[in-house]
Motif scaffolding. Sequence first.
Motif, PDB file in Angstrom:
ATOM      1  N   GLU A  78       0.857  -1.188  -0.070  1.00  0.00           N
ATOM      2  CA  GLU A  78       0.133  -0.073  -0.017  1.00  0.00           C
ATOM      3  C   GLU A  78       1.072   1.474   0.152  1.00  0.00           C
ATOM      4  OE1 GLU A  78      -3.928   1.016   2.642  1.00  0.00           O
ATOM      5  OE2 GLU A  78      -2.422   0.301   3.386  1.00  0.00           O
ATOM      6  N   ASP A 120      -5.344   5.509   0.353  1.00  0.00           N
ATOM      7  CA  ASP A 120      -6.486   5.220  -0.589  1.00  0.00           C
ATOM      8  C   ASP A 120      -7.578   4.867   0.290  1.00  0.00           C
ATOM      9  OD1 ASP A 120      -8.447   3.710  -2.149  1.00  0.00           O
ATOM     10  OD2 ASP A 120      -7.016   2.331  -3.011  1.00  0.00           O
ATOM     11  N   LEU A 121      -8.810   5.529   0.139  1.00  0.00           N
ATOM     12  CA  LEU A 121      -9.906   5.180   1.177  1.00  0.00           C
ATOM     13  C   LEU A 121     -10.601   3.782   1.051  1.00  0.00           C
ATOM     14  CD1 LEU A 121     -12.019   8.709  -0.013  1.00  0.00           C
ATOM     15  CD2 LEU A 121     -10.594   8.150   1.938  1.00  0.00           C
ATOM     16  N   ASP A 122     -10.305   3.085   0.201  1.00  0.00           N
ATOM     17  CA  ASP A 122     -10.562   1.767   0.156  1.00  0.00           C
ATOM     18  C   ASP A 122      -9.564   0.702   0.718  1.00  0.00           C
ATOM     19  OD1 ASP A 122     -12.980   2.413  -0.811  1.00  0.00           O
ATOM     20  OD2 ASP A 122     -12.323   2.472  -2.920  1.00  0.00           O
ATOM     21  N   GLY A 123      -8.454   1.278   1.089  1.00  0.00           N
ATOM     22  CA  GLY A 123      -7.400   0.509   1.397  1.00  0.00           C
ATOM     23  C   GLY A 123      -7.462   0.108   2.899  1.00  0.00           C
ATOM     24  N   ALA A 126      -6.879   2.896   5.496  1.00  0.00           N
ATOM     25  CA  ALA A 126      -7.811   4.158   5.244  1.00  0.00           C
ATOM     26  C   ALA A 126      -7.787   4.889   6.456  1.00  0.00           C
ATOM     27  CB  ALA A 126      -8.933   3.928   4.546  1.00  0.00           C
ATOM     28  N   TRP A 127      -7.705   4.263   7.518  1.00  0.00           N
ATOM     29  CA  TRP A 127      -7.697   4.499   8.960  1.00  0.00           C
ATOM     30  C   TRP A 127      -6.927   6.031   9.135  1.00  0.00           C
ATOM     31  CZ3 TRP A 127      -3.579   4.533  12.165  1.00  0.00           C
ATOM     32  CH2 TRP A 127      -2.637   3.480  11.840  1.00  0.00           C
TER      33      TRP A 127
END
Length: 154
Positions: A78, A120-123, A126-127
């Motif tokens: 990531e 990435d908001l979907d990774g 994301a937190w």
Amino acid sequence: MMLALSHLTTLEVELAPALEVGRTAAGVRRVIPITGGFFSGPRLNGKILPGGADWNVARTDGITHLWARYTLRTDTGEHIMITNEGWGTQDDETMRRIFSGETQPDEGWYCRTQPQFEVDLDGPSAWLNDVVCVGSLRPPHRADRVTVDIFQVD
């Protein structure tokens, strides 16, 4: 309510020699290329990718303003963008000693940062988009590396 800190990760940032822009209205401006490194800790581990830099300025009042931007790659592949801005009590002469390879004593050293992450908001990480962190840059003991401990504010 009391705030608490939890250790997130420690960055070992590898640096190329500083590019001296010179004396500007803001102070002595330097660009310090980031060439790589790694990070490890209880919540984040991986590599620091080359290509970023710290655009810092040693002000005439003895304060250095850091503004670094670079990319991390976690062990799971990531990518994380980090912007790490902060202040330290390093005057121009202290910065020159650091870049010449002299060890900086721990006594009297102060440098804190406010790391912000873009992920990435979907990774799975994301937190990180929603946390507040503080960083503590340790006194450098080498001209080609800095260590930054990053803590999440709980």
